[in-house]
Design an enzyme around this catalytic site. Structure first.
Site, PDB file in Angstrom:
ATOM      1  CD  GLU A   1      -2.797   1.390   2.394  1.00  0.00           C
ATOM      2  OE1 GLU A   1      -2.745   0.557   3.298  1.00  0.00           O
ATOM      3  OE2 GLU A   1      -3.623   2.314   2.380  1.00  0.00           O
TER       4      GLU A   1
ATOM      5  CE  LYS B   1      -6.040  -0.128   1.714  1.00  0.00           C
ATOM      6  NZ  LYS B   1      -6.802  -0.699   2.816  1.00  0.00           N
TER       7      LYS B   1
HETATM    8  P1  13P Z   1      -9.476   4.245   4.049  1.00  0.00           P
HETATM    9  O1  13P Z   1     -10.285   3.464   3.063  1.00  0.00           O
HETATM   10  O2  13P Z   1     -10.284   4.855   5.154  1.00  0.00           O
HETATM   11  O3  13P Z   1      -8.545   5.220   3.376  1.00  0.00           O
HETATM   12  O4  13P Z   1      -8.540   3.208   4.809  1.00  0.00           O
HETATM   13  C1  13P Z   1      -7.940   2.222   4.071  1.00  0.00           C
HETATM   14  C2  13P Z   1      -6.686   1.842   4.712  1.00  0.00           C
HETATM   15  O5  13P Z   1      -6.501   0.700   5.034  1.00  0.00           O
HETATM   16  C3  13P Z   1      -5.658   2.862   4.925  1.00  0.00           C
HETATM   17  O6  13P Z   1      -4.468   2.239   5.275  1.00  0.00           O
END
Ligand code: 13P
Length: 337
Positions: free
Chosen positions: A174, A216
């Protein structure tokens, strides 16, 4: 199941990820915002309510947990990972320890958590986790991001991913480019391209099996304070284009974060992306706020009224499931569940 099978099952068509891995600090803020005391019992109650909902079986392929939650036991005596598995969904765990000021550019951050990670992964795997998450945070401004921030975060993500695959789990990669700021959509496109490029360079150097990973990413959006708003079509076209150019084909699943979009925006944009998705990537959601906001509000009205809370959560999950297939409509969304 091998890593590729796990990744594909989590992102299976019509399913996505519930990101319920808010740290205790973040959960304190979320619960405080609806005037609920943040203690272990209330955090468990809210999360258990979501994990026991009907939506889990049909729409949620995986749940990302926080350290506190993966060790908890539900009110019916089931371990939380077992509760998730019993609903045919896969438990995962956030393993980074947060974004910390980056020495040399300390208005930016580098995500920490590599020290001792090998041992923690063993423990999480024994507790039932089949996948993990690590979030890098990249800020946009006139000066940022620096090459230093992009490179150090990509490097940490790759070292994390290597340890996770060594432990036989699927790493979610991510690299979040934040929505905060006045920048326009093209600047978000440019920064996200650089960040993804750097990440996949590092992942290759660290010999990551990309078929056993999930990306992600953020969607390509104008900054929250940008004067020029973008249409849903522009967001979808630029997001898909950026991912096609910068994400290797072997990656099986792309699960977007919501990053501050409203529940409706997050569903609408994901739907538009899937309508034009001509790739082999499974494109779905890995939402925190955009899946939980309405449910949290209901929870604040009466935290013991599971039916009402689950009703709004089921609806949100169903809407995002439709979006992951390009079948969402605003009319359906507005129909009260
Ligand atoms: P949000 O969808 O609230 O941005 O959170 C996703 C997430 O896992 C952030 O690390």
């Amino acid at each position: 199941m091998n890593l590729n099978d796990i990744a594909k099952k989590i992102c299976e068509k019509g399913k996505g990820i519930l990101a319920a891995d808010e740290s205790t600090g973040t959960m304190n803020k979320r619960l405080k915002s609806v005037n609920i005391e943040s203690n272990e019992k209330n955090r468990l109650n809210f999360r258990e309510t979501l994990f026991s909902s009907n939506a889990m079986k049909d729409y949620i392929g995986g749940v990302i947990l926080f350290d506190e939650t993966i060790r908890q036991v539900s009110s019916t005596g089931k371990k939380i990972p077992d509760l998730i598995t019993s609903n045919n969904s896969i438990p995962g765990i956030k393993v980074d320890t947060g974004a910390k000021p980056l020495a040399g550019s300390n208005l930016e951050t580098v995500t920490e958590g590599l020290d001792g990670l090998r041992d923690r992964l063993k423990e999480y795997n024994a507790l039932g986790a089949k996948f993990t998450k690590w979030r890098a945070v990249i800020k946009i401004s006139e000066k940022f991001p620096t090459k230093q921030a992009v490179k150090s975060n990509a490097h940490a993500l790759a070292r994390y991913a290597a340890l996770v695959q060594e432990s036989n789990m699927v790493p979610i990669i991510e690299p979040e480019v934040l929505m905060d700021g006045e920048h326009d959509i093209d600047r978000c496109y440019e920064v996200t391209s650089d960040v993804l490029n750097e990440c996949y360079n590092e992942l290759r150097i660290h010999k990551i099996d990309l078929t056993g990973t999930i990306l992600k990413p953020n969607m390509i959006l104008p900054g929250a304070n940008c004067k020029n708003k973008s249409s849903t079509e522009e967001i979808a076209t630029k997001t898909l284009d950026c991912l096609k150019k910068n994400v290797p084909d072997e990656v099986p699943g792309i699960a977007f974060l919501s990053g501050g979009q409203t529940e409706m925006e997050a569903s609408k944009n994901l739907n538009a992306i899937n309508k034009i998705n001509d790739t082999n990537f499974l494109m779905t959601f890995s939402y925190g706020r955009a899946l939980q906001q309405s449910a949290l509000k209901k929870f604040s009205f009466d935290m013991n009224n599971r039916n009402d809370i689950q009703k709004v959560f089921n609806h949100r999950a169903k809407m995002n499931s439709l979006s992951s297939k390009g079948q969402w409509t605003e009319v359906l969304d507005k129909e009260v569940a």
